[in-house]
Design a protein around this motif. Structure first.
Motif: not given
Length: 498
Positions: A402-430
């Motif tokens: 919960x604490x990290x999710x709040x920090x992530x919400x405040x430090x990273x924009x919504x559009x950038x978080x969506x890009x991170x989520x999409x990157x996770x589906x590509x694999x470890x190194x990508x």
């Protein structure tokens, strides 16, 4: 001993809030009437909550009480029933026949000392109740004719009653009419009870799910189902009915206190026209609750902490999040499935602890098995198994989540978080390379906090000292990699409006 049959089917047959509220209220009325009747015959009521009954009554009163209990449910609910089992003769413990003396029945009898028969009496009665449930051959129902108008609420039974609503009368069946009428009356009772705990809380109880999610731009609803850990085992170890009764009351009071305190914490500072929650049930050691998704995790954490504080036991909690138009019966089925995973996680650590499991359905699909939806977080890459979630979590981890999710919400924009989520589906190194690049582009003063956040996200996986690659961790003994970053990204999105 008694247990309400198919209680969840009765309560969650409709997704309309007045129907759910009314069904729960009718069952509580049945329990209250049963408690009153047992006291009238000088019986000892051990527990009568959450659809479960256990009492000691004079043997001569058993036949009439059984008939009256069946009549109570028939008159108030029409179709809800309670299966009952009783000792015959009173207090008798059947000796184990020789063929099963070395089986489970024999072990059960030998497990309790002869001088302490109460746990054995309860165990045998529970077995008799299960047998009675399995041998049921009929259930009450209403005759449905193919050419008659169907109920506008359940669409299953014939409509025979007009239900007058602001938009005009609806043709409904007697069962839905009773539930709606009881739900309308229960709304005022909920208002009084809540304001005893929180007198200055603004707003009013919601009349429907649309009002419940009012203020949430996405209309997301969370179904929360929580249950105590190992409380049934403790009950079975109590040596006399009085101790059983006292312990049951203590647990119920502790759970109720934990619920209202946790709601006050999660909704602190809330302002609106309609309350963003609906308390469906507080049973013996379990609760069922609807709440806006943004308040689900704060409530669950506060409830688990206070459950332990007020009862000295741990608990498990499941959260299912979807659009408020998602059928409630699927919410309940998925939450019940997730709860089993939370209970297993609670027992897997070095000591007893509470645990939390959750599932978010951005695009709701009908289903009752949570594993089918959790599979979307898994994939294969070069002979390695990838898991983009570390849920379920023990309570200590869930607080950090919960604490990290709040920090992530405040430090990273919504559009950038969506890009991170999409990157996770590509694999470890990508995904590692992409997120490293994104952090390198961030303002220099923000980079240390982001690197630390990803290191702490790695700790959520629970594999201390394992091989890792930034926020990915190799699962010891398996060709598998796990990350908790997707869990953080989901909760950062859900907490966006909080």
């Amino acid at each position: 001993m008694g247990d309400v049959d198919a209680i969840k089917d009765y309560v969650f047959e409709s997704s309309r809030l007045p129907q759910i509220r009314g069904a729960s209220a009718l069952l509580m009325q049945c329990e209250a009437e049963i408690r009153r009747r047992i006291r009238e015959v000088d019986g000892l009521l051990l527990v009568a909550r959450g659809g479960f009954l256990l009492a000691e009554v004079p043997a001569s009163q058993v036949p009439s009480l059984v008939q009256e209990i069946h009549q109570i449910f028939a008159s108030r609910t029409i179709t809800a029933t309670m299966t009952l089992a009783w000792e015959d003769p009173p207090g008798a413990l059947p000796p184990p026949p020789s063929p099963i003396a070395d089986g489970w029945a024999g072990r059960l009898i030998r497990a309790a000392p002869p001088s302490d028969p109460f746990p054995r009496r309860v165990a045998f009665l529970a077995a008799r109740l299960r047998a009675a449930k399995e041998s049921r051959t009929t259930i009450p129902t209403l005759e449905t004719l193919p050419f008659a108008r169907k109920c506008a609420i359940c669409a299953r039974r014939n409509a025979s009653e007009p239900l007058y609503l602001p938009g005009g009368p609806l043709p409904v069946c007697p069962i839905c009419w009773k539930r709606h009428d009881a739900g309308r009356e229960a709304r005022s009772g909920i208002r009084r009870m809540w304001r005893l705990w929180h007198p200055g809380f603004p707003g009013e109880p919601p009349q429907d799910l649309e009002q419940l999610v009012e203020g949430d731009p996405h209309g997301r609803l969370a179904f929360i189902y929580a249950d105590g850990n190992d409380i049934g085992r403790h009950l079975m170890a109590l040596s006399d009915p009085q101790a059983y009764q006292a312990f049951s009351r203590k647990i119920h009071r502790g759970v109720r206190r934990a619920v209202f305190e946790a709601l006050g914490i999660a909704l602190k500072g809330w302002h609106g026209n309609f309350w963003p929650f609906e308390l469906i049930n507080i049973g013996g050691d379990d609760i069922t609750l609807l709440i806006q998704a943004r308040y689900a995790l704060p409530f669950a954490l506060a409830f688990l902490e206070r459950f332990h504080r007020h009862t000295s036991f741990t608990a498990s909690c499941a959260i299912v999040i979807a659009d408020h138009k998602y059928p409630i019966r699927y919410f309940e089925a998925l939450a019940a499935d997730l709860l089993q995973g939370a209970k297993e996680r609670a027992k897997s650590g070095p000591g007893p602890d509470s645990a939390l499991h959750f599932l978010w359905l951005p695009e709701p699909v009908a289903g009752e098995e949570a594993d089918l939806f959790l599979q979307r977080y898994q994939s294969e890459e070069g002979g390695r198994h990838l898991r983009r979630t570390a849920r379920p979590y023990r309570l200590t981890q869930a607080r950090l989540l919960y604490e990290l999710a709040l920090e992530l919400r405040d430090r990273v924009s919504r559009s950038q978080r969506q890009q991170w989520a999409e990157a996770l589906t590509r694999g470890v190194l990508p995904s590692v390379q992409f997120i490293q690049y994104q952090i390198a582009r961030a303002p220099e003063g923000d980079r240390p906090a982001l690197w630390k956040l990803l290191e702490q996200a790695r700790d959520l996986c629970g594999f201390t000292g394992a091989n890792h690659l930034l926020f990915w961790v190799e699962e010891p003994g398996r060709a598998a990699w796990v990350t908790a970053l997707m869990d953080l990204l989901e909760w950062a999105e859900l907490l966006e409006a909080a």
